[in-house]
Design a protein around this motif. Structure first.
Motif, PDB file in Angstrom:
ATOM      1  N   PHE A  49      23.117  46.812  34.785  1.00  0.00           N
ATOM      2  CA  PHE A  49      24.536  46.914  35.112  1.00  0.00           C
ATOM      3  C   PHE A  49      25.356  47.122  33.844  1.00  0.00           C
ATOM      4  N   ALA A  50      26.490  47.775  34.018  1.00  0.00           N
ATOM      5  CA  ALA A  50      27.443  47.973  32.917  1.00  0.00           C
ATOM      6  C   ALA A  50      28.717  47.197  33.214  1.00  0.00           C
ATOM      7  N   ARG A  51      29.311  46.684  32.159  1.00  0.00           N
ATOM      8  CA  ARG A  51      30.613  46.013  32.278  1.00  0.00           C
ATOM      9  C   ARG A  51      31.664  46.917  31.650  1.00  0.00           C
ATOM     10  N   ILE A  52      32.646  47.339  32.435  1.00  0.00           N
ATOM     11  CA  ILE A  52      33.737  48.166  31.922  1.00  0.00           C
ATOM     12  C   ILE A  52      34.957  47.269  31.776  1.00  0.00           C
ATOM     13  N   ILE A  53      35.495  47.229  30.561  1.00  0.00           N
ATOM     14  CA  ILE A  53      36.648  46.369  30.264  1.00  0.00           C
ATOM     15  C   ILE A  53      37.891  47.240  30.110  1.00  0.00           C
ATOM     16  N   ALA A  98      47.201  42.486  30.643  1.00  0.00           N
ATOM     17  CA  ALA A  98      46.150  42.094  31.589  1.00  0.00           C
ATOM     18  C   ALA A  98      44.824  42.709  31.166  1.00  0.00           C
ATOM     19  N   THR A  99      43.745  42.029  31.536  1.00  0.00           N
ATOM     20  CA  THR A  99      42.391  42.528  31.278  1.00  0.00           C
ATOM     21  C   THR A  99      41.610  42.493  32.579  1.00  0.00           C
ATOM     22  N   PHE A 100      40.988  43.621  32.909  1.00  0.00           N
ATOM     23  CA  PHE A 100      40.138  43.708  34.092  1.00  0.00           C
ATOM     24  C   PHE A 100      38.711  44.026  33.637  1.00  0.00           C
ATOM     25  N   ILE A 101      37.721  43.269  34.182  1.00  0.00           N
ATOM     26  CA  ILE A 101      36.307  43.511  33.872  1.00  0.00           C
ATOM     27  C   ILE A 101      35.626  43.931  35.166  1.00  0.00           C
ATOM     28  N   ILE A 102      35.091  45.155  35.159  1.00  0.00           N
ATOM     29  CA  ILE A 102      34.454  45.710  36.357  1.00  0.00           C
ATOM     30  C   ILE A 102      32.963  45.856  36.071  1.00  0.00           C
ATOM     31  N   THR A 103      32.122  45.249  36.907  1.00  0.00           N
ATOM     32  CA  THR A 103      30.667  45.341  36.760  1.00  0.00           C
ATOM     33  C   THR A 103      30.131  46.299  37.814  1.00  0.00           C
ATOM     34  N   LEU A 104      29.424  47.345  37.337  1.00  0.00           N
ATOM     35  CA  LEU A 104      28.900  48.371  38.244  1.00  0.00           C
ATOM     36  C   LEU A 104      27.465  48.711  37.867  1.00  0.00           C
ATOM     37  N   PRO A 105      26.646  49.142  38.835  1.00  0.00           N
ATOM     38  CA  PRO A 105      25.237  49.437  38.553  1.00  0.00           C
ATOM     39  C   PRO A 105      25.069  50.716  37.743  1.00  0.00           C
ATOM     40  N   LEU A 106      24.025  50.698  36.883  1.00  0.00           N
ATOM     41  CA  LEU A 106      23.720  51.872  36.074  1.00  0.00           C
ATOM     42  C   LEU A 106      22.743  52.805  36.772  1.00  0.00           C
ATOM     43  N   ASN A 107      21.990  52.278  37.740  1.00  0.00           N
ATOM     44  CA  ASN A 107      20.981  53.142  38.359  1.00  0.00           C
ATOM     45  C   ASN A 107      20.868  52.832  39.833  1.00  0.00           C
TER      46      ASN A 107
END
Length: 534
Positions: free
Chosen positions: A457-461, A521-530
């Motif tokens: 997973f990747a975390r996009i900040i 504000a800070t948003f952290i979005i976790t999404l799958p890499l594969n």
């Protein structure tokens, strides 16, 4: 040997001396005559040479020159005591350490020291007669050691037997041993209890004789033959009537007992009562079937409910949008046709009607989009976030230009998901950051990414420098129709972040937020890499 008088220098006539020496030479005992305080070897027979591993070259030499290893042993002191006292000394089974081939060797003797007396009982030397009993002593010691070892082995065997009997007596498992003729040569208490028999009633008996049915006995005999032939264990399950508990189900295993020649000499068995396990498995199976049926019914009901909800959402949104659309159209026509005739207050009212109607349209569209996320599977593919952000910047080009905003991002990853939904997620976030910019402050939005520990997973900040919000509101902002500010301050439906949360969860990911008032504000979005991880 009697005490010898040495009144003449040769202490016997020559013929007698010859006869005596010949007698000494043929004696089975080792004999040596030592003269003077230095114990000069005057005579030694063949047995002495053999015992000391020496030859006639020792004649005329001091004892300790021939056998220097005796210096620190008891023998020189004993010889001197015999010389001084004139009294003989006898010692059975005395150990001497002699050097043979340069190595110390333990030698055992029965020996006697007899003084050679001169006039007045003064001793001039010592006659030593010794029987080499080394082989007998070593044989006896070996026998004693073997006896000790045998006793220890017997004791250990008894201990192991007691331990084994204690274990097999206390275990609920059935433990037993067959000989090669299918006879029981051991059965523990649990097995005897199952049969309802004593060991005296069971010892040496075959399966049929202790209550097994013919088919059951025949099956086990075939299995014993198989274990003997293959030297491999065999396992099975079978029912058997317990003497007090009734019919029970047992899991059993037969294993070969192999002797030192590699041959099977017996077959040992262990049997466990698995009745309760089987009943539990059957109950679990029935419960699983019931649960599976219940899940199927609930799933079918949920699908019907979702379909009904989707139908309702589409119908409701269509029915709601139509009158709102007419409000907008006729309001616009009134402004166009009667604009000059309308007083200022009426124009203000019409403007508010138009704003409210447009907001209602946006809200209806948002509700429709939110409810349609689970309507059907979206096409999942690799989505380059760099391309997504570029497209969003193009679509928001006007507002970005108007606010002179900066959107900065490094190399973002390619994630696995629905391109349409991922676009909607980041569009809502970027649009919010632009919408909630601080007055008089140039909006700056930074995006960065990092891998989760599992690498899947990747975390996009996403960080902005807008008006922010208090930490207590961090979870509240993701609820549907939640607004932190009045409609007059900031336009919106209250569905944007709720949509973001639902889209992230639809991808097996998540979104969290943190903020500080007037700092951003800070948003952290976790999404799958594969695909696999999603």
């Amino acid at each position: 040997m009697s005490q010898l008088s040495t009144e003449t220098p040769s202490f016997v006539m020559d013929s007698e001396k010859y006869s005596l020496q010949n007698l000494f030479m043929q004696a089975p005992a080792a004999i040596v005559i030592l003269n003077g305080p230095d114990f000069i070897i005057e005579f030694a027979n063949e047995q002495l040479y053999k015992s000391w591993s020496r030859n006639a070259e020792i004649i005329g030499k001091p004892l300790l020159e021939v056998l220097p290893e005796l210096k620190d042993q008891a023998f020189p002191a004993l010889l001197r005591k015999v010389m001084e006292t004139g009294e003989p000394y006898y010692c059975p089974e005395e150990k001497a350490v002699l050097l043979k081939d340069g190595k110390p060797v333990n030698v055992y003797y029965d020996y006697v020291y007899k003084p050679i007396l001169e006039t007045g009982k003064k001793a001039s030397g010592v006659i030593v007669m010794a029987n080499d009993i080394t082989e007998q002593v070593l044989a006896r010691k070996r026998a004693e050691e073997n006896e000790v070892a045998l006793r220890l082995a017997r004791d250990e065997s008894e201990r192991q037997k007691r331990l084994y009997e204690a274990i097999t007596r206390s275990t609920p498992d059935l433990i037993y041993v067959f000989d090669l003729n299918y006879r029981f040569i051991y059965a523990n208490e649990a097995l005897l209890t199952m049969w309802g028999l004593t060991w005296e009633q069971s010892k040496g008996k075959k399966l049929l004789e202790v209550g097994y049915e013919p088919w059951h006995a025949e099956m086990h005999e075939r299995e014993i033959d198989h274990v003997v032939a293959t030297q491999k264990s065999i396992r099975g399950e079978v029912s058997f009537p317990h003497a007090t508990l009734g019919k029970r189900i047992y899991d059993y295993i037969f294993v070969p007992v192999i002797n030192e020649k590699g041959q099977v000499e017996a077959v040992a068995g262990t049997t466990r009562d698995i009745t309760e396990i089987k009943l539990a498995e059957e109950a679990l199976k029935q419960n699983e079937e019931k649960l599976e049926k219940l899940v199927t019914e609930r799933t079918r009901e949920l699908q019907r409910s979702n379909e009904d909800l989707q139908q309702f959402a589409h119908v409701a949104s269509h029915d709601l949008k139509e009158p709102v659309r007419k409000i907008i159209i006729f309001g616009s026509r009134m402004q166009e046709e009667f604009n000059d005739d309308l007083p200022p207050r009426a124009k203000g009212f019409l403007s508010k009607i138009e704003v409210a109607a447009n907001r209602m349209t946006a809200m209806i569209d948002g509700v429709l989009l939110y409810s349609s996320l689970n309507a059907k599977e979206k096409e999942m593919e690799g989505v380059d976030l760099n391309d997504i952000i570029n497209h969003i910047k193009t679509d928001l080009e006007l507002v970005i230009s108007q606010k002179n905003a900066e959107i900065n991002y490094k190399k973002l990853p390619t994630i696995f998901g629905s391109a349409l939904l991922i676009y909607q997620l980041f569009y809502n976030l970027l649009n919010n950051s632009l919408k909630f910019a601080r007055p008089g402050v140039t909006p700056v939005i930074n995006l960065d990414a990092e891998l989760e520990k599992d690498g899947k997973f990747a975390r996009i900040i996403l960080q902005d420098n807008g008006i922010g919000f208090s930490p207590a509101q961090a979870e509240m902002i993701f609820k549907t129709f939640t607004r932190l500010h009045s409609k007059d301050e900031y336009e919106g439906t209250g569905l944007g972040l709720a949509l973001c949360k639902k889209i992230a969860e639809r991808h097996n990911g998540k979104i969290t937020a943190s903020g500080k008032v007037n700092e951003g504000a800070t948003f952290i979005i976790t999404l799958p890499l594969n695909e696999k991880s999603s």
